[in-house]
Design a protein around this motif. Structure first.
Motif, PDB file in Angstrom:
ATOM      1  N   LYS A  59       0.823  -1.214   0.000  1.00 48.95           N
ATOM      2  CA  LYS A  59       0.000   0.000   0.000  1.00 48.95           C
ATOM      3  C   LYS A  59       0.855   1.262   0.000  1.00 48.95           C
ATOM      4  N   VAL A  60       1.934   1.290   0.791  1.00 50.72           N
ATOM      5  CA  VAL A  60       2.679   2.542   0.984  1.00 50.72           C
ATOM      6  C   VAL A  60       4.014   2.579   0.240  1.00 50.72           C
ATOM      7  N   THR A  61       4.398   1.483  -0.421  1.00 51.22           N
ATOM      8  CA  THR A  61       5.655   1.473  -1.180  1.00 51.22           C
ATOM      9  C   THR A  61       5.371   1.013  -2.607  1.00 51.22           C
ATOM     10  N   ARG A  62       6.433   0.792  -3.370  1.00 50.33           N
ATOM     11  CA  ARG A  62       6.306   0.248  -4.721  1.00 50.33           C
ATOM     12  C   ARG A  62       6.862  -1.181  -4.787  1.00 50.33           C
ATOM     13  N   TYR A  63       6.739  -1.892  -3.696  1.00 45.83           N
ATOM     14  CA  TYR A  63       7.207  -3.273  -3.638  1.00 45.83           C
ATOM     15  C   TYR A  63       6.477  -4.130  -4.658  1.00 45.83           C
ATOM     16  N   ARG A  64       7.236  -4.947  -5.410  1.00 47.99           N
ATOM     17  CA  ARG A  64       6.656  -5.760  -6.479  1.00 47.99           C
ATOM     18  C   ARG A  64       6.592  -7.247  -6.158  1.00 47.99           C
ATOM     19  N   GLY A  65       7.212  -7.643  -5.064  1.00 49.61           N
ATOM     20  CA  GLY A  65       7.262  -9.070  -4.753  1.00 49.61           C
ATOM     21  C   GLY A  65       5.910  -9.632  -4.359  1.00 49.61           C
ATOM     22  N   ASN A  66       5.688 -10.918  -4.647  1.00 50.92           N
ATOM     23  CA  ASN A  66       4.452 -11.550  -4.213  1.00 50.92           C
ATOM     24  C   ASN A  66       4.544 -11.886  -2.727  1.00 50.92           C
ATOM     25  N   PHE A  67       3.470 -12.462  -2.203  1.00 47.23           N
ATOM     26  CA  PHE A  67       3.398 -12.700  -0.754  1.00 47.23           C
ATOM     27  C   PHE A  67       4.485 -13.657  -0.293  1.00 47.23           C
ATOM     28  N   ARG A  68       4.709 -14.712  -1.039  1.00 44.93           N
ATOM     29  CA  ARG A  68       5.741 -15.679  -0.656  1.00 44.93           C
ATOM     30  C   ARG A  68       7.119 -15.021  -0.654  1.00 44.93           C
ATOM     31  N   GLU A  69       7.397 -14.201  -1.635  1.00 40.12           N
ATOM     32  CA  GLU A  69       8.673 -13.487  -1.672  1.00 40.12           C
ATOM     33  C   GLU A  69       8.805 -12.536  -0.487  1.00 40.12           C
ATOM     34  N   PHE A  70       7.703 -11.899  -0.114  1.00 42.28           N
ATOM     35  CA  PHE A  70       7.719 -10.991   1.030  1.00 42.28           C
ATOM     36  C   PHE A  70       8.074 -11.733   2.313  1.00 42.28           C
ATOM     37  N   LEU A  71       7.489 -12.906   2.509  1.00 42.82           N
ATOM     38  CA  LEU A  71       7.795 -13.687   3.713  1.00 42.82           C
ATOM     39  C   LEU A  71       9.273 -14.028   3.782  1.00 42.82           C
ATOM     40  N   ASN A  72       9.877 -14.319   2.646  1.00 41.06           N
ATOM     41  CA  ASN A  72      11.300 -14.648   2.616  1.00 41.06           C
ATOM     42  C   ASN A  72      12.171 -13.397   2.748  1.00 41.06           C
ATOM     43  N   ASP A  73      11.762 -12.318   2.071  1.00 45.10           N
ATOM     44  CA  ASP A  73      12.571 -11.097   2.076  1.00 45.10           C
ATOM     45  C   ASP A  73      12.618 -10.444   3.454  1.00 45.10           C
ATOM     46  N   PHE A  74      11.487 -10.470   4.154  1.00 44.28           N
ATOM     47  CA  PHE A  74      11.385  -9.736   5.419  1.00 44.28           C
ATOM     48  C   PHE A  74      11.143 -10.678   6.594  1.00 44.28           C
ATOM     49  N   TRP A  75      11.876 -11.760   6.584  1.00 45.11           N
ATOM     50  CA  TRP A  75      11.771 -12.798   7.609  1.00 45.11           C
ATOM     51  C   TRP A  75      11.944 -12.256   9.022  1.00 45.11           C
ATOM     52  N   TYR A  76      12.762 -11.220   9.163  1.00 47.30           N
ATOM     53  CA  TYR A  76      13.123 -10.739  10.497  1.00 47.30           C
ATOM     54  C   TYR A  76      11.965 -10.071  11.226  1.00 47.30           C
ATOM     55  N   HIS A  77      10.918  -9.694  10.514  1.00 43.79           N
ATOM     56  CA  HIS A  77       9.749  -9.115  11.181  1.00 43.79           C
ATOM     57  C   HIS A  77       9.000 -10.154  12.013  1.00 43.79           C
ATOM     58  N   PHE A  78       9.137 -11.426  11.678  1.00 46.25           N
ATOM     59  CA  PHE A  78       8.286 -12.457  12.259  1.00 46.25           C
ATOM     60  C   PHE A  78       8.948 -13.265  13.367  1.00 46.25           C
ATOM     61  N   VAL A  79      10.237 -13.069  13.602  1.00 51.78           N
ATOM     62  CA  VAL A  79      10.945 -13.825  14.647  1.00 51.78           C
ATOM     63  C   VAL A  79      10.810 -13.048  15.966  1.00 51.78           C
ATOM     64  N   PHE A  80       9.613 -13.086  16.509  1.00 49.75           N
ATOM     65  CA  PHE A  80       9.296 -12.281  17.687  1.00 49.75           C
ATOM     66  C   PHE A  80      10.227 -12.561  18.860  1.00 49.75           C
ATOM     67  N   ALA A  81      10.516 -13.838  19.093  1.00 49.53           N
ATOM     68  CA  ALA A  81      11.336 -14.188  20.259  1.00 49.53           C
ATOM     69  C   ALA A  81      12.728 -13.573  20.151  1.00 49.53           C
ATOM     70  N   GLU A  82      13.312 -13.610  18.956  1.00 52.39           N
ATOM     71  CA  GLU A  82      14.649 -13.035  18.783  1.00 52.39           C
ATOM     72  C   GLU A  82      14.617 -11.516  18.911  1.00 52.39           C
ATOM     73  N   GLN A  83      13.560 -10.892  18.395  1.00 57.84           N
ATOM     74  CA  GLN A  83      13.421  -9.441  18.550  1.00 57.84           C
ATOM     75  C   GLN A  83      13.248  -9.080  20.028  1.00 57.84           C
ATOM     76  N   ALA A  84      12.451  -9.862  20.741  1.00 56.12           N
ATOM     77  CA  ALA A  84      12.238  -9.597  22.165  1.00 56.12           C
ATOM     78  C   ALA A  84      13.544  -9.722  22.943  1.00 56.12           C
ATOM     79  N   ARG A  85      14.320 -10.750  22.639  1.00 51.76           N
ATOM     80  CA  ARG A  85      15.602 -10.917  23.344  1.00 51.76           C
ATOM     81  C   ARG A  85      16.543  -9.749  23.060  1.00 51.76           C
ATOM     82  N   ALA A  86      16.569  -9.291  21.817  1.00 56.37           N
ATOM     83  CA  ALA A  86      17.467  -8.184  21.465  1.00 56.37           C
ATOM     84  C   ALA A  86      17.088  -6.913  22.222  1.00 56.37           C
ATOM     85  N   TRP A  87      15.795  -6.609  22.295  1.00 57.57           N
ATOM     86  CA  TRP A  87      15.357  -5.415  23.019  1.00 57.57           C
ATOM     87  C   TRP A  87      15.559  -5.577  24.520  1.00 57.57           C
TER      88      TRP A  87
END
Length: 339
Positions: free
Chosen positions: A152-180
């Motif tokens: 919606k807010v960018t010009r990203y062209r990747g499909n949903f599966r590509e998005f899951l692979n490209d931006f994997w780090y958004h979904f690893v909640f436990a690792e993000q929580a440990r880092a913070w």
């Protein structure tokens, strides 16, 4: 002792509604000892959240500089001792890494985590001791909402599966929580589905943080995502010449012209290819999600069972392609008048 709360997101977890609530009730909250600062501290137009300054801090704002952002945050810190609670709310906290470029690149874990930890360390250096609060949404639901927002807010062209692979780090909640938590011990986390189950996620968010919001009315929901089919259409149009804002305006205008029965069909769509794929994606995080329990504030969370359920609503349509009803509606509209 005065406390500084950094509400770091995540995206698509009622953050805009929470921020607009704080902004709408800013004066009353100040009388109750809660300081929700705005950009008037540095002579800029007030905003309902602190997204611009957090983005500017990483060099990702077209109008605000990193120096201006640092000036704003210094002025906020000067006023922290004058209030019981000070709140800064900006979901880009959850997204940025050190020296963030304008567009998010693709990272391997070996590249990402040093940059991420350096960014969090910079936030620690800037704010000192603070109470970091984060809201997590079940990964399968979060992935879809985040993808909708990203297209919606960018010009990203990747499909949903590509998005899951490209931006994997958004979904690893436990690792993000440990880092913070390593930089800000005592991280506090909430679950989006637990907030929404109360019927008023903003009120529940405030209750869990002990904020004095009794008697303050809710504000209307905001920042609704584009329907799945229109996200796919916008993604296809990214190959054209229109900039992202023009495209977004055109799609929103188109949505208003679509027949009600077509719009109703948008409401039960998923980008996943099927229920099995969606469940597999979610259960892949089950073990990691269990390690979130020590951070969770909910007093009604069952001790048994997964942190996030892996059962999904019945009757969903699946797939990352335009569906025939939308294509027929677009054809009808094109024959009536230009979009």
């Amino acid at each position: 002792m005065p406390r500084l709360i950094l509400h770091i997101g995540t995206h698509k977890t009622a953050t805009t509604s929470i921020q607009r609530f704080f902004k709408h009730h800013q004066a009353t909250l100040a009388d109750r000892g809660v300081f929700y600062p705005d950009y008037s501290l540095i002579g800029r137009k007030p905003h309902y959240a602190h997204l611009g300054m957090v983005n500017a801090l990483s060099g990702r704002h077209k109008n605000y500089s990193a120096e201006l952002a640092e000036s704003f945050f210094r002025k906020v810190l000067e006023r922290v001792p004058d209030h019981d609670t000070t709140i800064l709310s900006a979901e880009p906290f959850y997204r940025h890494v050190l020296n963030d470029p304008e567009e998010e690149p693709l990272y391997t874990p070996e590249e990402y985590w040093p940059l991420r930890e350096s960014y969090i360390a910079r936030i620690r250096d800037l704010f000192g001791e603070a109470q970091v609060v984060v809201v997590f949404r079940r990964q399968a639901d979060y992935a879809q909402s985040l993808y909708q927002e990203h297209v919606k807010v960018t010009r990203y062209r990747g499909n949903f599966r590509e998005f899951l692979n490209d931006f994997w780090y958004h979904f690893v909640f436990a690792e993000q929580a440990r880092a913070w938590n390593a930089a800000f011990p005592g991280l506090q986390a909430m679950l989006f589905d637990r907030l929404t189950a109360t019927g008023d996620p903003t009120a529940e968010f405030c209750r869990l943080l002990g904020l004095p919001v009794e008697g303050l009315g809710p504000v209307p929901r905001a920042n609704e995502g584009l329907p799945v089919d229109l996200v796919v259409l916008k993604r296809m149009l990214h190959r054209g010449r229109d900039d992202k804002d023009t495209l977004r305006d055109k799609l929103e205008a188109l949505a208003e012209r679509l027949p009600p029965e077509v719009v109703e069909g948008f409401r039960a769509r998923s980008f996943f290819n099927g229920a099995g794929e969606m469940k597999t994606f979610q259960t892949g995080f089950a073990a990691q999600n269990e390690t979130l329990r020590p951070f969770l504030l909910h007093d009604d969370l069952p001790a048994e069972g997964p942190v996030f359920p892996a059962e999904f609503r019945k009757g969903l349509n699946f797939g990352d392609r335009l569906k025939p009803p939308l294509l027929r509606a677009l054809l009808d509209l094109s024959l009536q008048a230009p979009v």
